[in-house]
Design a protein around this motif. Structure first.
Motif, PDB file in Angstrom:
ATOM      1  N   PRO A 168       0.806  -1.234   0.000  1.00  0.00           N
ATOM      2  CA  PRO A 168       0.000   0.000   0.000  1.00  0.00           C
ATOM      3  C   PRO A 168       0.829   1.269   0.000  1.00  0.00           C
ATOM      4  N   VAL A 169       2.004   1.261   0.657  1.00  0.00           N
ATOM      5  CA  VAL A 169       2.852   2.461   0.645  1.00  0.00           C
ATOM      6  C   VAL A 169       3.349   2.745  -0.772  1.00  0.00           C
ATOM      7  N   THR A 170       3.758   1.687  -1.489  1.00  0.00           N
ATOM      8  CA  THR A 170       4.249   1.879  -2.857  1.00  0.00           C
ATOM      9  C   THR A 170       3.141   2.362  -3.790  1.00  0.00           C
ATOM     10  N   ILE A 171       1.963   1.730  -3.684  1.00  0.00           N
ATOM     11  CA  ILE A 171       0.846   2.139  -4.545  1.00  0.00           C
ATOM     12  C   ILE A 171       0.437   3.581  -4.245  1.00  0.00           C
ATOM     13  N   HIS A 172       0.412   3.951  -2.961  1.00  0.00           N
ATOM     14  CA  HIS A 172       0.057   5.324  -2.595  1.00  0.00           C
ATOM     15  C   HIS A 172       1.062   6.321  -3.149  1.00  0.00           C
ATOM     16  N   ALA A 173       2.352   5.954  -3.132  1.00  0.00           N
ATOM     17  CA  ALA A 173       3.383   6.851  -3.674  1.00  0.00           C
ATOM     18  C   ALA A 173       3.192   7.050  -5.175  1.00  0.00           C
ATOM     19  N   ILE A 174       2.848   5.966  -5.894  1.00  0.00           N
ATOM     20  CA  ILE A 174       2.633   6.076  -7.345  1.00  0.00           C
ATOM     21  C   ILE A 174       1.416   6.943  -7.648  1.00  0.00           C
ATOM     22  N   ILE A 175       0.308   6.707  -6.912  1.00  0.00           N
ATOM     23  CA  ILE A 175      -0.910   7.499  -7.136  1.00  0.00           C
ATOM     24  C   ILE A 175      -0.665   8.975  -6.814  1.00  0.00           C
ATOM     25  N   SER A 176       0.083   9.244  -5.733  1.00  0.00           N
ATOM     26  CA  SER A 176       0.367  10.633  -5.369  1.00  0.00           C
ATOM     27  C   SER A 176       1.182  11.329  -6.443  1.00  0.00           C
ATOM     28  N   SER A 177       2.149  10.607  -7.013  1.00  0.00           N
ATOM     29  CA  SER A 177       2.961  11.223  -8.072  1.00  0.00           C
ATOM     30  C   SER A 177       2.100  11.537  -9.297  1.00  0.00           C
ATOM     31  N   GLU A 178       1.129  10.657  -9.620  1.00  0.00           N
ATOM     32  CA  GLU A 178       0.231  10.935 -10.746  1.00  0.00           C
ATOM     33  C   GLU A 178      -0.648  12.147 -10.457  1.00  0.00           C
ATOM     34  N   ASP A 179      -1.093  12.296  -9.193  1.00  0.00           N
ATOM     35  CA  ASP A 179      -1.880  13.477  -8.821  1.00  0.00           C
ATOM     36  C   ASP A 179      -1.078  14.758  -9.006  1.00  0.00           C
ATOM     37  N   ILE A 180       0.197  14.715  -8.630  1.00  0.00           N
ATOM     38  CA  ILE A 180       1.045  15.897  -8.793  1.00  0.00           C
ATOM     39  C   ILE A 180       1.224  16.233 -10.270  1.00  0.00           C
ATOM     40  N   ILE A 181       1.428  15.196 -11.093  1.00  0.00           N
ATOM     41  CA  ILE A 181       1.599  15.416 -12.539  1.00  0.00           C
ATOM     42  C   ILE A 181       0.336  16.028 -13.133  1.00  0.00           C
ATOM     43  N   ASP A 182      -0.845  15.493 -12.745  1.00  0.00           N
ATOM     44  CA  ASP A 182      -2.109  16.044 -13.261  1.00  0.00           C
ATOM     45  C   ASP A 182      -2.286  17.499 -12.837  1.00  0.00           C
ATOM     46  N   ALA A 183      -1.962  17.798 -11.572  1.00  0.00           N
ATOM     47  CA  ALA A 183      -2.105  19.176 -11.089  1.00  0.00           C
ATOM     48  C   ALA A 183      -1.172  20.117 -11.846  1.00  0.00           C
ATOM     49  N   MET A 184       0.043  19.658 -12.138  1.00  0.00           N
ATOM     50  CA  MET A 184       0.981  20.503 -12.876  1.00  0.00           C
ATOM     51  C   MET A 184       0.526  20.706 -14.312  1.00  0.00           C
ATOM     52  N   ASP A 185      -0.032  19.644 -14.925  1.00  0.00           N
ATOM     53  CA  ASP A 185      -0.544  19.782 -16.298  1.00  0.00           C
ATOM     54  C   ASP A 185      -1.711  20.756 -16.351  1.00  0.00           C
ATOM     55  N   LEU A 186      -2.631  20.685 -15.369  1.00  0.00           N
ATOM     56  CA  LEU A 186      -3.786  21.581 -15.345  1.00  0.00           C
ATOM     57  C   LEU A 186      -3.364  23.034 -15.204  1.00  0.00           C
ATOM     58  N   ARG A 187      -2.217  23.270 -14.566  1.00  0.00           N
ATOM     59  CA  ARG A 187      -1.725  24.639 -14.396  1.00  0.00           C
ATOM     60  C   ARG A 187      -0.731  25.023 -15.488  1.00  0.00           C
ATOM     61  N   ALA A 188      -0.661  24.181 -16.536  1.00  0.00           N
ATOM     62  CA  ALA A 188       0.200  24.464 -17.701  1.00  0.00           C
ATOM     63  C   ALA A 188       1.651  24.647 -17.290  1.00  0.00           C
ATOM     64  N   PHE A 189       2.113  23.812 -16.365  1.00  0.00           N
ATOM     65  CA  PHE A 189       3.501  23.921 -15.926  1.00  0.00           C
ATOM     66  C   PHE A 189       4.431  23.562 -17.078  1.00  0.00           C
ATOM     67  N   GLY A 190       5.445  24.373 -17.300  1.00  0.00           N
ATOM     68  CA  GLY A 190       6.429  24.114 -18.338  1.00  0.00           C
ATOM     69  C   GLY A 190       6.119  24.755 -19.668  1.00  0.00           C
ATOM     70  N   VAL A 191       4.907  25.328 -19.816  1.00  0.00           N
ATOM     71  CA  VAL A 191       4.544  25.966 -21.092  1.00  0.00           C
ATOM     72  C   VAL A 191       5.310  27.281 -21.264  1.00  0.00           C
ATOM     73  N   GLY A 192       5.418  28.028 -20.175  1.00  0.00           N
ATOM     74  CA  GLY A 192       6.132  29.304 -20.228  1.00  0.00           C
ATOM     75  C   GLY A 192       6.965  29.486 -18.981  1.00  0.00           C
TER      76      GLY A 192
END
Length: 290
Positions: A215-239
């Motif tokens: 469960p710790v490993t799965i939670h770490a993977i899911i959390s990293s995907e949440d961070i990636i989605d949040a960064m994509d929604l805020r257009a991180f890296g576009v400018g």
């Protein structure tokens, strides 16, 4: 949710400097310490690390676990090096025997023997002082660097936005992982899981730890995907990224940087001239067989 190290504003010597200046000084200190195997200049760096530690305002209660782990790690490898002589043989060619201990039994014709030599003893001392100096300075960084300034600090050191934010996430990974591990272990204990009663071999004990690791490993993977989605929604890296915090550098920060650079240059010159090589007192060499 990401968490950070146990930072608090202590109005200490470290926190009086710009974090960029302190990280530059730390990098200079790190490289300078690695330039020496001579215990005499290493004692200077050890004294400097102790001065920073005692003026940091970090209490023993706050860093007790991390400090005990680091000290145990350093002492273990210093003793291991002393007993086996590994590592030091690259720095000296001849050993001067102080005392030899032989076991009263043999294994397939081999008798376990411990040679206590002057070179091994001083190499263990040099290694302990060297690694302890670096460990003390390193362990103070997460306790003295404001988590809100992680990103802008690395950005201010010249890193691109992506690397600066990656360093920000990296600094938060260990405390976040420790928090998740502790929460998972408490939850499994509430369900009747008794980690204290694990038995069997190493492989069997690792297999029985699956209710915690999975469960710790799965939670770490899911959390990293949440961070990636949040960064994509805020257009991180576009400018170019903007930062809420602004760091300012004044005279004392410049003095600290130049002090670190001066120590680094002096250490490198001393190292190239051979003054940082492994050292053993000549009197001890003469005493134990010249």
């Amino acid at each position: 949710m990401l968490v950070a190290w146990r930072y608090r504003n202590r109005k200490s010597l470290i926190q009086s400097f710009d974090p960029r200046a302190w990280l530059i000084f730390y990098a200079c200190f790190l490289v300078s310490t690695l330039a020496f195997w001579d215990v005499r200049p290493l004692l200077f760096f050890f004294a400097l690390a102790m001065f920073v530690l005692f003026t940091s305002g970090v209490t023993w209660k706050e860093m007790r676990r991390a400090f005990l782990f680091i000290i145990g790690f350093v002492v273990f490898f210093a003793i291991l090096t002393f007993l086996t002589g590994r590592g030091g043989s690259e720095l000296y060619e001849k050993e001067h025997l102080i005392r030899q201990y032989k076991a009263s039994f043999s294994i397939l014709g081999w008798t376990p023997t411990l040679d206590v030599t002057v070179e091994r003893a001083f190499y263990a001392v040099s290694q302990f002082v060297r690694v302890s100096s670096i460990a003390v300075m390193t362990i103070l960084i997460p306790y003295s660097l404001n988590p809100a300034l992680y990103g802008i600090t690395f950005k201010g050191l010249g890193l691109p936005d992506k690397f600066a934010y990656a360093m920000d996430l990296t600094m938060r990974f260990i405390p976040t992982f420790a928090r998740d591990f502790q929460l998972t272990m408490d939850a499994q204990r509430a369900r009747g899981y008794e980690i204290e009663k694990l038995n069997g071999g190493i492989v069997e004990q690792v297999r029985k730890m699956a209710p915690i690791f999975v469960p710790v490993t799965i939670h770490a993977i899911i959390s990293s995907e949440d961070i990636i989605d949040a960064m994509d929604l805020r257009a991180f890296g576009v400018g170019p990224r903007t930062w809420l915090e602004v760091l300012t550098r004044d005279l004392k920060d410049r003095v600290l940087i130049w002090l670190g650079v001066a120590i680094l240059v002096a250490s490198l010159i001393a190292g190239f001239m051979g003054y940082g090589n492994f050292w053993v007192p000549e009197s001890l060499i003469q005493l134990f067989g010249g």
